[in-house]
Design a protein around this motif. Structure first.
Motif, PDB file in Angstrom:
ATOM      1  N   ASP A 291      -1.524  21.813  13.783  1.00  0.00           N
ATOM      2  CA  ASP A 291      -0.344  20.967  14.055  1.00  0.00           C
ATOM      3  C   ASP A 291      -0.371  19.565  13.856  1.00  0.00           C
ATOM      4  OD1 ASP A 291       0.512  23.545  15.334  1.00  0.00           O
ATOM      5  OD2 ASP A 291      -0.706  22.934  17.182  1.00  0.00           O
ATOM      6  N   ILE A 292      -1.445  19.067  13.557  1.00  0.00           N
ATOM      7  CA  ILE A 292      -1.554  17.566  13.597  1.00  0.00           C
ATOM      8  C   ILE A 292      -1.246  17.289  11.969  1.00  0.00           C
ATOM      9  CG2 ILE A 292      -3.013  15.470  13.686  1.00  0.00           C
ATOM     10  CD1 ILE A 292      -2.578  16.849  16.207  1.00  0.00           C
ATOM     11  N   PRO A 293      -0.245  16.450  11.678  1.00  0.00           N
ATOM     12  CA  PRO A 293       0.108  16.138  10.424  1.00  0.00           C
ATOM     13  C   PRO A 293      -0.970  15.368   9.634  1.00  0.00           C
ATOM     14  CG  PRO A 293       1.458  14.803  11.788  1.00  0.00           C
ATOM     15  CD  PRO A 293       0.716  15.816  12.781  1.00  0.00           C
ATOM     16  N   LEU A 294      -0.937  15.373   8.462  1.00  0.00           N
ATOM     17  CA  LEU A 294      -1.973  14.737   7.460  1.00  0.00           C
ATOM     18  C   LEU A 294      -1.446  13.118   7.242  1.00  0.00           C
ATOM     19  CD1 LEU A 294      -2.140  16.937   4.370  1.00  0.00           C
ATOM     20  CD2 LEU A 294      -3.790  16.750   6.342  1.00  0.00           C
ATOM     21  N   LEU A 295      -2.393  12.266   7.204  1.00  0.00           N
ATOM     22  CA  LEU A 295      -2.148  10.881   7.146  1.00  0.00           C
ATOM     23  C   LEU A 295      -1.417  10.695   5.770  1.00  0.00           C
ATOM     24  CD1 LEU A 295      -5.514   9.007   8.241  1.00  0.00           C
ATOM     25  CD2 LEU A 295      -3.276   8.935   9.383  1.00  0.00           C
ATOM     26  N   ALA A 296      -0.445   9.573   5.572  1.00  0.00           N
ATOM     27  CA  ALA A 296      -0.180   9.230   4.425  1.00  0.00           C
ATOM     28  C   ALA A 296      -1.037   8.656   3.443  1.00  0.00           C
ATOM     29  CB  ALA A 296       0.923   8.052   4.808  1.00  0.00           C
ATOM     30  N   PRO A 297      -0.952   8.809   2.280  1.00  0.00           N
ATOM     31  CA  PRO A 297      -1.937   8.348   1.136  1.00  0.00           C
ATOM     32  C   PRO A 297      -2.439   6.860   1.538  1.00  0.00           C
ATOM     33  CG  PRO A 297      -0.204   9.497   0.174  1.00  0.00           C
ATOM     34  CD  PRO A 297       0.386   9.564   1.561  1.00  0.00           C
ATOM     35  N   LYS A 298      -1.300   5.959   1.874  1.00  0.00           N
ATOM     36  CA  LYS A 298      -1.923   4.578   1.925  1.00  0.00           C
ATOM     37  C   LYS A 298      -2.617   4.463   3.304  1.00  0.00           C
ATOM     38  CE  LYS A 298       2.255   3.363   4.593  1.00  0.00           C
ATOM     39  NZ  LYS A 298       3.355   2.437   4.670  1.00  0.00           N
ATOM     40  N   ASP A 299      -2.706   5.283   4.129  1.00  0.00           N
ATOM     41  CA  ASP A 299      -3.342   4.912   5.280  1.00  0.00           C
ATOM     42  C   ASP A 299      -4.842   5.788   5.281  1.00  0.00           C
ATOM     43  OD1 ASP A 299      -1.248   3.364   6.559  1.00  0.00           O
ATOM     44  OD2 ASP A 299      -0.359   5.422   7.516  1.00  0.00           O
ATOM     45  N   ARG A 300      -5.120   6.514   4.216  1.00  0.00           N
ATOM     46  CA  ARG A 300      -6.318   7.206   4.080  1.00  0.00           C
ATOM     47  C   ARG A 300      -7.592   6.363   3.899  1.00  0.00           C
ATOM     48  NH1 ARG A 300      -3.773  12.509   1.129  1.00  0.00           N
ATOM     49  NH2 ARG A 300      -2.261  13.146   2.476  1.00  0.00           N
ATOM     50  N   ALA A 301      -8.773   6.825   4.367  1.00  0.00           N
ATOM     51  CA  ALA A 301      -9.794   6.102   4.148  1.00  0.00           C
ATOM     52  C   ALA A 301     -10.207   5.909   2.416  1.00  0.00           C
ATOM     53  CB  ALA A 301     -11.183   6.646   4.878  1.00  0.00           C
ATOM     54  N   LYS A 302     -10.016   6.770   1.696  1.00  0.00           N
ATOM     55  CA  LYS A 302      -9.962   6.804   0.333  1.00  0.00           C
ATOM     56  C   LYS A 302      -9.244   5.706  -0.374  1.00  0.00           C
ATOM     57  CE  LYS A 302      -9.944   9.702  -4.063  1.00  0.00           C
ATOM     58  NZ  LYS A 302      -9.762  11.067  -4.634  1.00  0.00           N
ATOM     59  N   SER A 303      -8.115   5.406   0.090  1.00  0.00           N
ATOM     60  CA  SER A 303      -7.315   4.486  -0.441  1.00  0.00           C
ATOM     61  C   SER A 303      -7.858   2.988  -0.036  1.00  0.00           C
ATOM     62  CB  SER A 303      -5.743   4.670  -0.333  1.00  0.00           C
ATOM     63  OG  SER A 303      -5.367   5.916  -0.447  1.00  0.00           O
ATOM     64  N   ASN A 304      -8.114   3.009   1.061  1.00  0.00           N
ATOM     65  CA  ASN A 304      -8.527   1.748   1.715  1.00  0.00           C
ATOM     66  C   ASN A 304      -9.834   1.256   1.236  1.00  0.00           C
ATOM     67  OD1 ASN A 304      -6.263   1.316   3.261  1.00  0.00           O
ATOM     68  ND2 ASN A 304      -7.057   2.773   4.958  1.00  0.00           N
ATOM     69  N   TYR A 305     -10.605   2.336   0.858  1.00  0.00           N
ATOM     70  CA  TYR A 305     -12.098   1.817   0.360  1.00  0.00           C
ATOM     71  C   TYR A 305     -12.110   1.297  -0.798  1.00  0.00           C
ATOM     72  CZ  TYR A 305     -16.369   3.167  -2.100  1.00  0.00           C
ATOM     73  OH  TYR A 305     -17.364   2.824  -3.048  1.00  0.00           O
ATOM     74  N   LYS A 306     -11.125   2.021  -1.764  1.00  0.00           N
ATOM     75  CA  LYS A 306     -11.189   1.731  -3.238  1.00  0.00           C
ATOM     76  C   LYS A 306     -10.302   0.301  -3.274  1.00  0.00           C
ATOM     77  CE  LYS A 306      -9.815   6.166  -5.365  1.00  0.00           C
ATOM     78  NZ  LYS A 306      -9.054   7.186  -6.138  1.00  0.00           N
ATOM     79  N   VAL A 307      -9.435  -0.104  -2.307  1.00  0.00           N
ATOM     80  CA  VAL A 307      -8.988  -1.657  -2.475  1.00  0.00           C
ATOM     81  C   VAL A 307     -10.142  -2.554  -2.036  1.00  0.00           C
ATOM     82  CG1 VAL A 307      -7.063  -3.016  -1.403  1.00  0.00           C
ATOM     83  CG2 VAL A 307      -6.566  -0.791  -1.991  1.00  0.00           C
TER      84      VAL A 307
END
Length: 686
Positions: A291-307
């Motif tokens: 029931d819990i929706p997925l995070l938006a791509p910009k909020d995921r740990a992978k995206s933040n780690y890359k930046v």
């Protein structure tokens, strides 16, 4: 047949009779009657007809574009037939299922309900006209003008809303939403006028139009709410053979929804109504993982780690002789979120001082001094709007700093974890697994929590300036004493902050030492048991715990002293201000005193939060230095090993001319000339 002939003759006679000047055409009589309608009914007719014409123009434009597309496709021989172009809903996969929610059903039901009410009103008024025609009375065609246009409008609106189901539209068309909103505004205004007239004239004012307007008000209010949100309630569940979820056992493949926050509208963001679907589901039954929706791509740990990692590597490469600043890298990576959040913090700070500034005028108004007409209503409206804006900006501010902290925590945790996987043997000697866990559990959390105090650095001077401006308006030159008292309260804590930072540094070092020794004892518990050394090592660990408690006690005592100073500082500042004003012979009125007290009350929060800010800055600096030092440790040589895919060779491990040492700076390796070849299935003893 005779009845209809009589009716037509009566209509012809009545429409060209005494109500219009002699020789006036019938259509002029009809226009004169419509022109005599009330303003709201006339506005409703004009707006509905205008929107109906806009609707026809949009439909015509779409049909022309479709026909042009067919001709173009025909010329290019790209399709064999000229069937209409159907819009594809697939995004990365084909449509598996369309879920029509309760909201869409209610919207369509409300549209058809309003249509039914208007048809009933049109039938009632039409029957009244027929009866008047039979009696030979003069007909008033304006009575059916409003219900006729309403029936036409709601016929279009009802089937346009229903058509969204067949188009599989997730949002209602803009024209439909504007039409609904305008209809509700007109209905609400008409309801106000009808209610006021009904109180004056009594039941004699009651008519079919009044009853219909009252009956459709709840439905129009719901449709106006739906128009503001814009969401139809139709959910499209997609699946793709090229995309496979990582958690197949825990999430249903085919209905992986992204959080509504990612594409929420302005109204939904302001009111946080994007959470309604999840909260309503949780009210009905316990929530599950699916029931819990997925995070938006910009909020995921992978995206933040890359930046964050990209900026960290760039900063290290720019100046290798200088130690890179992790705080600058974090600010460079997430400055957009911080700047957007600063706008809400600034607006919240400005509107919070509207009340203390305007309270003097309000007290004067209550005392009988009115500077302009309706001053009381204007002041009350200003108070209400400022408090509303303050509430909305506070919610967005707090939500923004929470999301910013989440981004920083997820990115730093990923960086520390990946660094731990690549540490060299020499670096692992100074950073045990317990310390690495400490970096992720304590230091990263502290850096992420600093987002709550990020804007206090520049907000505190701004709040002091605004407070001094208001106090100068109320108590005059005595506001200088306020400034001096505030500066004294802040300066007193500067040496205490340095002491607290030193205590925090020693506390974290003692905690790391205890964690290192505890991990070593746990790893070698078998030896301790065999040698009966449990009590001896327990005493040593307790001694280390005592050292940690000593520094923790000193850090908390210093923080408590700073907190005591600033909890008493607002009282100290208020007493100094009023005493100075009295000594200087200033006149304190009720309005100026209330305004000053309200200003002190608002200024209390930043002054009381200042010790927490000082303490948090000291703790965050220590944590940033520890993480930065860990991230600069030596790593394993990436080109030292070659990994082959499984099954390509029978050799499991092979070492050719291997050289190994604990210290890279050593001139003589510990092991050299190592040759070893281990095949799959061999038993090897070292």
């Amino acid at each position: 047949m005779g009845f209809f002939t009589l009716l037509l003759n009566s209509i012809t006679v009545s429409s060209s009779s005494s109500s219009s000047p002699a020789g006036e055409p019938p259509h002029f009589s009809l226009l004169r009657a419509i022109h005599g309608l009330p303003v709201l009914e006339l506005s409703s007719i004009c707006i509905n007809l205008t929107l109906f014409l806009v609707f026809l123009l949009i439909i015509s434009a779409k049909q022309i574009s479709v026909c042009a597309g067919r001709i173009r496709l025909h010329k290019d021989d790209s399709v064999a037939n000229s069937s209409p172009i159907r819009r594809s809903i697939t995004v990365g996969g084909e449509v598996q299922d369309v879920i029509v929610g309760t909201g869409f059903k209610l919207s369509v039901s409300c549209c058809f309900y309003v249509l039914l009410v208007q048809v009933v009103v049109l039938g009632f008024d039409g029957f009244g006209l027929i009866r008047e025609a039979v009696d030979g009375k003069v007909l008033d065609w304006s009575a059916v003008a409003l219900p006729a246009t309403q029936v036409l409008a709601w016929f279009v609106l009802s089937f346009s809303a229903l058509h969204c189901k067949f188009k599989v539209s997730e949002r209602f068309p803009l024209l439909l939403r504007v039409w609904w909103s305008i209809s509700f505004v007109i209905c609400f205004c008409t309801l106000y006028v009808d209610g006021k007239s009904f109180l004056v004239d009594g039941s004699s004012y009651f008519s079919s139009h009044v009853a219909a307007n009252f009956a459709v008000t709840p439905a129009l209010a719901f449709l106006c709410f739906v128009a503001i949100r814009g969401v139809t309630g139709i959910q499209v569940c997609r699946n793709s053979d090229l995309q496979e979820p990582l958690l197949l056992e825990e999430e249903e493949a085919g209905c992986l929804k992204v959080t509504p926050y990612s594409d929420a509208g302005l109204f939904s963001l302001a009111t946080l109504s994007w959470l309604n679907s999840l909260l309503s589901l949780g009210a009905k039954r316990p929530l599950e993982l699916k029931d819990i929706p997925l995070l938006a791509p910009k909020d995921r740990a992978k995206s933040n780690y890359k930046v964050l990692n990209s900026n960290w590597e760039k900063l290290k490469a720019e100046n290798q002789s200088k130690q890179p600043s992790l705080a600058w890298v974090i600010l460079k990576s997430f400055w957009k979120e911080a700047a957007c959040n600063a706008v809400f913090a600034l607006l919240n700070t400005l509107v919070s001082y509207v009340g203390p500034y305007m309270i003097t005028y309000f007290v004067d108004y209550l005392g009988g001094r009115e500077t302009f007409p309706h001053e009381g209503y204007v002041l009350a409206g200003i108070f209400f709007v400022s408090k509303l804006v303050e509430t909305l900006t506070t919610r967005q501010w707090y939500l923004g700093v929470d999301i910013l902290g989440m981004h920083v925590r997820s990115a730093l945790t990923a960086m520390v974890y990946r660094k731990g996987l690549k540490l060299s043997s020499l670096a692992k000697q100074s950073h045990t697994s317990g310390e690495i866990v400490n970096y992720m559990a304590v230091d990263v959390q502290r850096v992420g929590d600093y987002s709550w105090y990020l804007h206090d650095i520049w907000m505190l001077p701004l709040q002091i300036i605004l407070a001094l401006a208001i106090l100068y308006k109320n108590v005059g030159i005595a506001s200088v004493a306020t400034l001096i008292a505030t500066i004294i309260s802040i300066v007193v804590t500067v040496p205490l902050a340095k002491v607290q930072e030193d205590y925090q540094d020693k506390l974290m070092s003692a905690k790391d030492e205890r964690m290192r020794k505890t991990s070593e004892c746990l790893r070698n518990m078998r030896i301790l048991k065999l040698q009966a050394w449990e009590d001896k090592y327990r005493v040593r660990l307790e001694e280390m715990r005592g050292v940690e408690f000593k520094w923790l006690r000193k850090a908390l005592y210093s923080q408590a002293f700073v907190t005591f100073i600033f909890w008493s500082s607002p009282i100290f500042v208020a007493a100094v201000t009023f005493a100075t004003s009295i000594l200087l012979g200033g006149q304190l009125t009720a309005g100026s005193v209330l305004s000053a007290l309200a200003t002190f009350r608002i200024l209390q929060e930043p002054l009381r939060n200042f010790p927490d800010l000082v303490s948090m800055m000291a703790q965050t600096k220590v944590s940033l230095d520890r993480i930065s030092g860990f991230l600069q440790e030596e790593e394993l040589q990436e080109d030292a090993t070659i990994v082959l895919p499984r099954g390509m060779s029978k050799v499991a491990i092979e070492i050719k001319d291997g050289e190994f040492c604990w210290d890279p700076s050593s001139s003589r390796p510990t092991l050299s000339g190592i040759q070893m070849k281990v095949e799959t299935g061999m038993r090897v003893a070292v």
